[in-house]
Structure formats: structure tokens, C-alpha cells
Design an enzyme around this catalytic site. Structure first.
Site, PDB file in Angstrom:
ATOM      1  N   GLN A  51       2.597  -1.969   3.604  1.00 34.42           N
ATOM      2  CA  GLN A  51       3.512  -1.121   1.874  1.00 34.42           C
ATOM      3  C   GLN A  51       4.752  -0.915   2.108  1.00 34.42           C
ATOM      4  O   GLN A  51       5.127  -0.764   1.021  1.00 34.42           O
ATOM      5  CB  GLN A  51       3.129   0.761   2.156  1.00 34.42           C
ATOM      6  N   CYS A 113      -1.533   7.350  -3.729  1.00 30.08           N
ATOM      7  CA  CYS A 113      -1.439   6.712  -3.091  1.00 30.08           C
ATOM      8  C   CYS A 113       0.048   5.963  -3.705  1.00 30.08           C
ATOM      9  O   CYS A 113       1.157   5.450  -4.527  1.00 30.08           O
ATOM     10  CB  CYS A 113      -1.662   5.113  -2.712  1.00 30.08           C
ATOM     11  N   LEU A 114       1.388   5.571  -2.248  1.00 30.93           N
ATOM     12  CA  LEU A 114       2.729   5.198  -2.974  1.00 30.93           C
ATOM     13  C   LEU A 114       3.222   4.544  -2.996  1.00 30.93           C
ATOM     14  O   LEU A 114       4.268   3.909  -4.072  1.00 30.93           O
ATOM     15  CB  LEU A 114       3.921   5.542  -1.292  1.00 30.93           C
ATOM     16  N   HIS A 155      -7.266   6.417   4.872  1.00 28.16           N
ATOM     17  CA  HIS A 155      -6.120   5.549   3.903  1.00 28.16           C
ATOM     18  C   HIS A 155      -5.186   5.002   4.709  1.00 28.16           C
ATOM     19  O   HIS A 155      -5.365   3.712   4.082  1.00 28.16           O
ATOM     20  CB  HIS A 155      -5.470   6.898   2.961  1.00 28.16           C
ATOM     21  N   GLU A 156      -4.485   5.421   5.915  1.00 30.15           N
ATOM     22  CA  GLU A 156      -2.952   4.404   6.522  1.00 30.15           C
ATOM     23  C   GLU A 156      -4.433   3.317   6.576  1.00 30.15           C
ATOM     24  O   GLU A 156      -3.925   1.825   6.863  1.00 30.15           O
ATOM     25  CB  GLU A 156      -2.270   5.384   7.119  1.00 30.15           C
ATOM     26  N   HIS A 159      -5.491   0.543   4.475  1.00 32.69           N
ATOM     27  CA  HIS A 159      -4.418  -0.193   3.821  1.00 32.69           C
ATOM     28  C   HIS A 159      -3.261  -1.250   5.072  1.00 32.69           C
ATOM     29  O   HIS A 159      -3.769  -2.607   4.608  1.00 32.69           O
ATOM     30  CB  HIS A 159      -2.522   1.172   4.650  1.00 32.69           C
TER      31      HIS A 159
END
Length: 189
Positions: A51, A113-114, A155-156, A159
Site C-alpha cells: 500500500q 481500506c486505506l 485483509h492485510e 494486500h
């Protein structure tokens, strides 16, 4: 320590599969600190290296100590509790995390999400997991997680595998979120 830029959809870097970290050196430790600072600065509870345009299997998160007792808490409730100091920080830094067990029980939780700020959706995931990772002291750790922590880790790690939370929802909902988000984020530039 510095705050890094969090990339947003449709940046193609969000779709890469991150490379394993082979050497844990000072650069990796500084990057993990920067990631945590970036996550806190953005009011997030998790951040993957991809990210911030880093091709490394690194994730950071902070779901708080007392949150372990409240696994049904939404991300919005969690953030409000953090702001009012009801949740004690508990940062986690994971190097090369790998989920080795998924429970058969499925739970649904609202995720955001960022890299797609301002957009949330209900996502179904295994309720509990077991994850192996290396910590900053180069120890191999096995962690059992459930509730918000389990969701955050999944979630991470997604990514790191080029998967976004919207890849877990219906095609129609995904397309609506993507269309709106891309229009908004490209107009911001």
C-alpha cells in the site's frame, strides 16, 4: 521515522504479489516503523507494504489490547474507542506472514481500506485463523487470532497477494465502489 504516501485504486501496484523478505536488516525495521506511523496517521488499523509501493511481505496492525475481548466490534466503533482512549494500543509487525489455518466458521464484518478511503462493505471471512510470521527480533511466531484481529490479518495478507477487500464482494458492488472511488481519487490529483 516518516509518513509514507498510501497509494489508492486504480494504482496497479496494489495488484502485485509481494516478494518474501530474505534479510531482516535495519532498513526493514525502519520501514516497519514508517508503516506503523503511516497507518496511525491515516487512522487505520492495518497496513501492508504494498500500500506504500513497497514490494515486500510486511504488514503492520493495531487492533488494541482490549479489543481481543470485543471481537464483534466494527472498525468504526474501534476507531471511536481508540480516540477516546478506551483501547490500549497493541501494535503488531509481521514479516513474511502466512496463514496456516482457517476456521470453517465464517463471519461477516464491515471492512474498509486505506487504499480505498471512504468506502466500506460487508465481507465474509473465516472467523479465526492461525498465522506464522517472523517478528522484528527474527523469532518465528505462531499466532491464533479471531474477531477483528483475524479479519485485519486476512485483509492485510490479501494486500500482499494483490487482493483487495472489494474482491470478496459481489461484482456489482465492487464495480460501483471502484467507479466512484477512481473518479474521486483521480479528481483529487
Amino acid at each position: 521515522m516518516s509518513i509514507k504516501e498510501i497509494i489508492k485504486v486504480p494504482n496497479p501496484f496494489l495488484k502485485i504479489i509481494a516478494k518474501k523478505v530474505l534479510v531482516i536488516d535495519e532498513n526493514i525495521l525502519v520501514l516497519l516503523d514508517d508503516m506503523l506511523d503511516t497507518m496511525y496517521n491515516a487512522n487505520g488499523i492495518g497496513l501492508a507494504a504494498t500500500q506504500i509501493s513497497e514490494d515486500k511481505r510486511l504488514i503492520v496492525m493495531d487492533c488494541g489490547l482490549t479489543n481481543l475481548e470485543h471481537d464483534d466490534m466494527s472498525e468504526e466503533e474501534y476507531n471511536k474507542n481508540v480516540e477516546s482512549n478506551k483501547i490500549e494500543p497493541c501494535p503488531l509487525k509481521m514479516i513474511n506472514p502466512e496463514i496456516i489455518y482457517y476456521s470453517s466458521n465464517i463471519t461477516e464484518r464491515e471492512e474498509g481500506c486505506l487504499s480505498i478511503p471512504g468506502y466500506n462493505a460487508q465481507v465474509k471471512r473465516p472467523e479465526s485463523i492461525t498465522v506464522n510470521y517472523t517478528d522484528i527480533s527474527k523469532n518465528n511466531i505462531t499466532l491464533e487470532a479471531n474477531g477483528l484481529l483475524s479479519t485485519c490479518i486476512q485483509h492485510e495478507i490479501d494486500h500482499l497477494n494483490g487482493v483487495l477487500f472489494i474482491d470478496h464482494i459481489s461484482r456489482l458492488k465492487k464495480e460501483v465502489i471502484l467507479r466512484k472511488a477512481i473518479k474521486e481519487f483521480t479528481n483529487d490529483k
